[in-house]
Scaffold this motif. Structure first.
Motif, PDB file in Angstrom:
ATOM      1  N   THR A 102       9.782   7.601  10.711  1.00  0.00           N
ATOM      2  CA  THR A 102       8.838   7.376   9.613  1.00  0.00           C
ATOM      3  C   THR A 102       9.495   6.615   8.475  1.00  0.00           C
ATOM      4  O   THR A 102       8.829   5.840   7.797  1.00  0.00           O
ATOM      5  N   HIS A 110      10.955   3.944   8.029  1.00  0.00           N
ATOM      6  CA  HIS A 110      11.292   2.699   8.740  1.00  0.00           C
ATOM      7  C   HIS A 110      10.228   1.672   8.429  1.00  0.00           C
ATOM      8  O   HIS A 110       9.045   1.915   8.605  1.00  0.00           O
ATOM      9  N   TRP A 118       5.393  10.970   5.218  1.00  0.00           N
ATOM     10  CA  TRP A 118       4.850   9.648   4.928  1.00  0.00           C
ATOM     11  C   TRP A 118       5.464   8.619   5.863  1.00  0.00           C
ATOM     12  O   TRP A 118       6.676   8.500   5.935  1.00  0.00           O
ATOM     13  N   ASP A 119       4.611   7.859   6.529  1.00  0.00           N
ATOM     14  CA  ASP A 119       5.083   6.823   7.438  1.00  0.00           C
ATOM     15  C   ASP A 119       5.219   5.524   6.654  1.00  0.00           C
ATOM     16  O   ASP A 119       4.232   4.906   6.265  1.00  0.00           O
ATOM     17  N   TYR A 120       6.460   5.103   6.399  1.00  0.00           N
ATOM     18  CA  TYR A 120       6.681   3.921   5.587  1.00  0.00           C
ATOM     19  C   TYR A 120       6.213   2.654   6.261  1.00  0.00           C
ATOM     20  O   TYR A 120       6.060   1.625   5.638  1.00  0.00           O
ATOM     21  N   GLY A 121       6.015   2.720   7.580  1.00  0.00           N
ATOM     22  CA  GLY A 121       5.549   1.523   8.265  1.00  0.00           C
ATOM     23  C   GLY A 121       4.048   1.347   8.191  1.00  0.00           C
ATOM     24  O   GLY A 121       3.504   0.379   8.713  1.00  0.00           O
ATOM     25  N   LEU A 131       1.627  11.632  -2.339  1.00  0.00           N
ATOM     26  CA  LEU A 131       1.337  11.751  -0.912  1.00  0.00           C
ATOM     27  C   LEU A 131      -0.130  12.008  -0.658  1.00  0.00           C
ATOM     28  O   LEU A 131      -0.666  11.595   0.362  1.00  0.00           O
ATOM     29  N   ILE A 186      -2.469  13.938   5.456  1.00  0.00           N
ATOM     30  CA  ILE A 186      -1.436  14.817   4.907  1.00  0.00           C
ATOM     31  C   ILE A 186      -2.094  15.922   4.081  1.00  0.00           C
ATOM     32  O   ILE A 186      -1.715  17.096   4.159  1.00  0.00           O
ATOM     33  N   HIS A 187      -3.097  15.530   3.314  1.00  0.00           N
ATOM     34  CA  HIS A 187      -3.819  16.486   2.498  1.00  0.00           C
ATOM     35  C   HIS A 187      -4.420  17.577   3.361  1.00  0.00           C
ATOM     36  O   HIS A 187      -4.257  18.775   3.097  1.00  0.00           O
ATOM     37  N   GLN A 201       0.614   0.232   7.170  1.00  0.00           N
ATOM     38  CA  GLN A 201       0.194  -0.925   6.394  1.00  0.00           C
ATOM     39  C   GLN A 201      -1.314  -0.966   6.305  1.00  0.00           C
ATOM     40  O   GLN A 201      -2.014  -0.528   7.185  1.00  0.00           O
ATOM     41  N   GLY A 202      -1.798  -1.548   5.275  1.00  0.00           N
ATOM     42  CA  GLY A 202      -3.252  -1.672   5.140  1.00  0.00           C
ATOM     43  C   GLY A 202      -3.794  -0.581   4.251  1.00  0.00           C
ATOM     44  O   GLY A 202      -3.396   0.575   4.336  1.00  0.00           O
ATOM     45  N   ASP A 203      -4.759  -0.937   3.439  1.00  0.00           N
ATOM     46  CA  ASP A 203      -5.321   0.004   2.489  1.00  0.00           C
ATOM     47  C   ASP A 203      -6.013   1.156   3.198  1.00  0.00           C
ATOM     48  O   ASP A 203      -5.851   2.329   2.849  1.00  0.00           O
ATOM     49  N   THR A 211      -3.578   3.547   4.831  1.00  0.00           N
ATOM     50  CA  THR A 211      -2.877   4.371   3.845  1.00  0.00           C
ATOM     51  C   THR A 211      -3.768   5.503   3.365  1.00  0.00           C
ATOM     52  O   THR A 211      -3.337   6.663   3.288  1.00  0.00           O
ATOM     53  N   LYS A 212      -5.023   5.160   3.065  1.00  0.00           N
ATOM     54  CA  LYS A 212      -5.933   6.209   2.561  1.00  0.00           C
ATOM     55  C   LYS A 212      -6.086   7.301   3.604  1.00  0.00           C
ATOM     56  O   LYS A 212      -6.097   8.489   3.282  1.00  0.00           O
ATOM     57  N   GLN A 219      -3.073   9.491   3.789  1.00  0.00           N
ATOM     58  CA  GLN A 219      -3.021  10.441   2.683  1.00  0.00           C
ATOM     59  C   GLN A 219      -4.006  11.582   2.910  1.00  0.00           C
ATOM     60  O   GLN A 219      -3.690  12.753   2.658  1.00  0.00           O
ATOM     61  N   ASP A 252       0.802  -1.214   0.000  1.00  0.00           N
ATOM     62  CA  ASP A 252       0.000   0.000   0.000  1.00  0.00           C
ATOM     63  C   ASP A 252       0.836   1.265   0.000  1.00  0.00           C
ATOM     64  O   ASP A 252       0.293   2.358   0.077  1.00  0.00           O
TER      65      ASP A 252
END
Lengths: 187, 701
Positions: free
Chosen positions: A182, A184, B281-284, A135, B298-299, B286-288, B291-292, B295, A67
């Protein structure tokens, strides 16, 4: 554990331990994750260093990356061929940099490459626009995207050339305490 | 030119090395594609001056941004190049390497032991850093309370139990005073109604009152047996004081690490856009769904930032009349909210006075009167912030200011309402109005034969009620809300939506609970244990409600979810509890009928009394420490150290500014030179770099 594994030679495991931030157990666990993506492609014996390359679609389907809007760029940056097809070495490298033990400068270097969509070693306006759209899922208006890009370049561009070089980026990252947590991925 | 130099160097090493061709291919690609990237100096020896070589090249190698194949090749080359070291150095190096491996393995094992590590990570992945910071704060409080309980158990509880069971070897000193002050009958009835036990459990009376739970049960025993001397009152006092100090040290230590980072990175306002874009953005994640939501968050954040800037520009362009109008509106609404808060305080005062007067009422109504202050405080904590939020809609502050104002109002309300409760209790106990009730024993002995136990009971009730209300809210509000929203979709339910997990109110709840424990610990020594259990259960309950009922908050403000903010608010609570404790220790006469201080006029006087029994040399030493001959030089020395550190910080700040200015100048120089080169080359007809690049890529294709 210990000496019972036959996937790698002892020297290979030592080399991996010295070149990544993982311990023996973690390296073997990561190999299992790599192999689970395509059990028929990946052999169980890596002692003769086979040249096995998993296509990007398999890498991008991992739950940790599935995702992430930047998964394609991540795979491209860490793969040898630049297309996202990863060998085991690339795979270990990627998760080593994204682990919590990697130092900030190393992570900043790779983050810079991830956000550099056109691979020209500078973050220019088009790179920033693409990053912003990924983003926010393209929900910002054109005006807003333009304003934010201008603000980012204003804030971070120290040598005043209208685009961000690696040094500008690293200088900005020094002042962002969240970056280490983040950038990570835990695997 | 860099490319050819590297090629030359690598070719000298490549002789007899089978991977050389791979190496050169890799190198050529990496050099051409990133000339900005770091280069590896093949010619460097593996150990330079012995510093790098102590832990060995491996540590340096994995921090270099190269592909794995390159790193492995370099490592092999380095290992082939056997350094000329003595056997002592090679032994030291191999030991250092195995030590670092061991440390890494031990760290892996220790992280399994850390409490709730996996749960916290899962929460962070699904709901973001703000919610995760709340749970980490909760974990910190659980550990703090547990360690405090161990402290109290070790020095107060266990000696008390031991001395009670071996009652021959102690001696209690009876107080000197009017006999009527020493009467204390904690209602030990023989046969009671069956539900009386439950009511007693909830209100701390009955069988619970005369137990280890409350202050009144402890004796002022000074145990002396064959060389072993243990002064229980002194231990009680010193443990309480040390408990406060211990908590302060823990909080400050935790704040120190966060503050260090915050000070190093400067003010948060500068560079907020670039930080948002590159570290948002938090790279960790997970999950749709997560993530939405991230986003969207952030918006929203970017929109809010842009909006705030627009508002600021507009504010600068206001006319004088508009500014005056806006200011008067702000002042008026501030007065309205202060009036609301003042009304809540008055309500608490009245409820406490009334509740204390109703002592002895039976049954469920009695329970209600007994819990009246807690009920009023909790109601106030719900109603007043809600109404202040409605007022804030008219205030027209910028969004972040609105949230910070609302937070400060809530903190003020919660802490001061607890303070009002304490003030009311104390004024009842010591008769501020100088009524004849307090003349005999210097405290109101008719209504409070053992006033410390009563205060302890009040705090116990507050803590218990807070917990019960939270659990009740969970089951009676949040679960039904989710069921209704999920199964009936009409306009109303869509507008109301699922519960949002708001971090600041939850954190304030935790801080309030902890402040109650701190205030009550002197009078109810087992309160930290109760709080440990309460927060432990709360963690699981909140986790369950988070995952089943809540959606993550779209609007988050980093400043309000930061650890520093939580710890500052916790310090407010600590300060309030400290004031209460100092007042109790130094001003109020302890009860003459119960407790470890029954023979003293002031709780603190146990310390001077014990001091007099110390040996003469110890007394002289302590007097010397307090005298001017010692303290003035100490004060001067610490001033000197402070000035030095401040000067150092100023110098570093100045050098950072200088370097930044220098960087800008160099950038301008570079641009100037590049322009000159382009002009010259245009005049001379030489193709520029861009044209060369297109020519190269064209040729390659």
């Amino acid at each position: 554990m210990g000496n019972k594994q036959t996937i790698f030679t002892a020297q290979q495991l030592d080399a991996y331990q010295d070149c990544t931030f993982f311990t023996r157990k973690e390296i073997l666990r990561l190999f299992d994750r790599y192999r689970d993506l395509a059990p028929q492609l990946v052999p169980l014996d890596y002692t003769d260093q086979p040249d096995v390359r998993l296509p990007y679609e398999l890498i991008g389907s991992m739950p940790e990356l599935k995702d992430n809007p930047f998964r394609q760029r991540i795979a491209e940056v860490f793969s040898e061929d630049g297309e996202g097809n990863m060998t085991l070495d690339d795979f270990l490298d990627m998760f080593s940099v994204l682990s919590e033990m990697a130092p900030r400068d190393l992570k900043a270097y790779y983050a810079f490459k991830i956000y550099d969509f056109n691979n020209d070693d500078f973050l220019c306006k088009s790179d920033l626009e693409k990053t912003l759209n990924k983003l926010t899922r393209n929900e910002l208006t054109e005006d807003e995207v333009r304003m934010v890009c201008e603000k980012v370049i204003d804030e971070a561009d120290l040598d005043n050339d209208g685009r961000l070089s690696l040094e500008d980026f690293q200088h900005m990252i020094v002042r962002a305490p969240d970056f280490l947590s983040t950038f990570h991925i835990r695997i | 030119m860099e490319f050819s130099e590297l090629q030359r160097q690598s070719s000298t090493i490549a002789h007899g090395y089978h991977g050389a061709q791979q190496l050169m291919r890799l190198q050529s690609k990496s050099v051409v594609s990133n000339q900005n990237g770091p280069q590896f100096n093949w010619g460097s020896p593996p150990s330079e001056g012995g510093e790098e070589g102590d832990v060995g090249p491996p540590k340096d190698l994995r921090e270099r941004p190269m592909t794995m194949r390159l790193k492995r090749a370099i490592r092999e080359v380095q290992q082939m190049r056997v350094p000329v070291v003595t056997s002592w150095q090679s032994w030291k190096r191999s030991k250092a390497k195995s030590l670092s491996r061991f440390r890494a393995d031990a760290g892996g094992v220790m992280s399994y032991v850390a409490l709730w590590r996996k749960a916290l990570h899962k929460i962070g992945g699904h709901f973001g850093g703000g919610v995760q910071s709340y749970f980490m704060f909760l974990r910190f409080l659980v550990v703090l309370n547990f360690l405090s309980f161990l402290l109290i158990a070790g020095f107060i509880l266990i000696p008390s139990i031991v001395f009670r069971s071996t009652s021959t070897s102690n001696m209690t000193v009876d107080s000197t005073g009017p006999e009527v002050c020493k009467v204390y009958d904690p209602n030990l009835q023989g046969l009671v109604v069956f539900y009386q036990y439950f009511l007693d459990l909830l209100s701390g009376t009955g069988f619970m009152e005369y137990s280890y739970m409350f202050y009144g049960y402890y004796n002022n025993t000074v145990a002396e047996s064959s060389g072993f001397h243990y002064n229980l009152p002194l231990a009680y006092l010193l443990t309480s004081v040390f408990y406060f100090t211990f908590c302060l040290i823990c909080i400050v230590a935790r704040m120190g690490s966060a503050l260090r980072v915050a000070v190093a990175t400067g003010s948060g306002a500068a560079g907020s856009y670039s930080k948002m874009v590159f570290t948002g953005w938090d790279y960790g994640c997970q999950g749709d769904r997560a993530t939405k939501l991230k986003q969207k968050s952030i918006h929203y954040q970017l929109q809010v930032d842009l909006e705030e800037e627009r508002l600021q520009k507009k504010a600068l362009s206001l006319t004088l009349g508009q500014t005056v109008g806006l200011c008067s509106l702000h002042i008026f609404l501030m007065l309205v909210s202060l009036a609301l808060i003042g009304g809540a305080f008055f309500g608490i005062f009245k409820a406490t006075v009334f509740s204390q007067a109703q002592v002895g009422a039976e049954g469920i109504l009695g329970l209600f009167w007994v819990y009246l202050p807690s009920i009023v405080i909790t109601t106030g904590n719900f109603v007043v912030p809600f109404m202040c939020d409605q007022i804030a809609l008219f205030e027209r502050y910028s969004p972040s200011t609105t949230i910070i104002m609302a937070l400060f109002r809530s903190v003020f309300l919660r802490m001061i309402s607890l303070g009002v409760l304490l003030f009311t209790l104390w004024s009842q106990i010591t008769c501020f109005k100088d009524s004849p009730k307090c003349e005999l024993c210097q405290y109101n002995n008719k209504e409070y034969p053992c006033w410390e136990t009563r205060v302890g009971q009040e705090m116990y009730k507050l803590a218990l009620f807070d917990f019960l209300i939270t659990i009740a809210m969970l089951f009676l509000v949040e679960f039904p809300r989710r069921l209704v929203v999920d199964h009936y979709s009409c306009a109303l339910t869509r507008w109301v939506g699922r519960q949002e997990f708001l971090v600041p109110p939850n954190v304030l709840g935790l801080v309030y609970g902890q402040t109650v424990v701190w205030t009550g610990a002197l009078f109810c020594p087992l309160l930290p244990l109760i709080n440990t259990l309460k927060f432990f259960i709360l963690f699981y309950c909140k986790k369950v409600t988070l995952f089943s009922n809540c959606r993550p908050a779209v609007k988050t403000f980093r400043s309000t979810t930061s650890t520093i903010f939580f710890l500052v608010v916790l310090l407010f609570g600590w300060g309030l509890a400290l004031v209460a404790m100092i007042y109790s220790l130094a001003q109020i006469h302890p009860s003459m009928s119960c407790g470890p201080f029954r023979s003293l006029t002031m709780m603190w006087s146990i310390v001077p009394n014990t001091f007099d029994t110390l040996s003469l040399t110890t007394q002289d030493f302590i007097f010397y420490m307090g005298s001017q001959a010692f303290s003035i030089p100490l004060f001067i020395f610490s001033c000197v150290v402070l000035c030095y550190v401040a000067a150092l910080a100023a110098v570093y700040g100045k050098s950072v500014d200088l370097l930044k200015a220098q960087l800008k100048l160099e950038g301008r120089d570079k641009q100037f030179l590049v322009k000159q080169i382009e002009e010259l080359s245009r005049e001379m007809g030489v193709p520029t770099r861009d044209q060369l690049d297109t020519f190269d890529t064209g040729a390659a294709n």
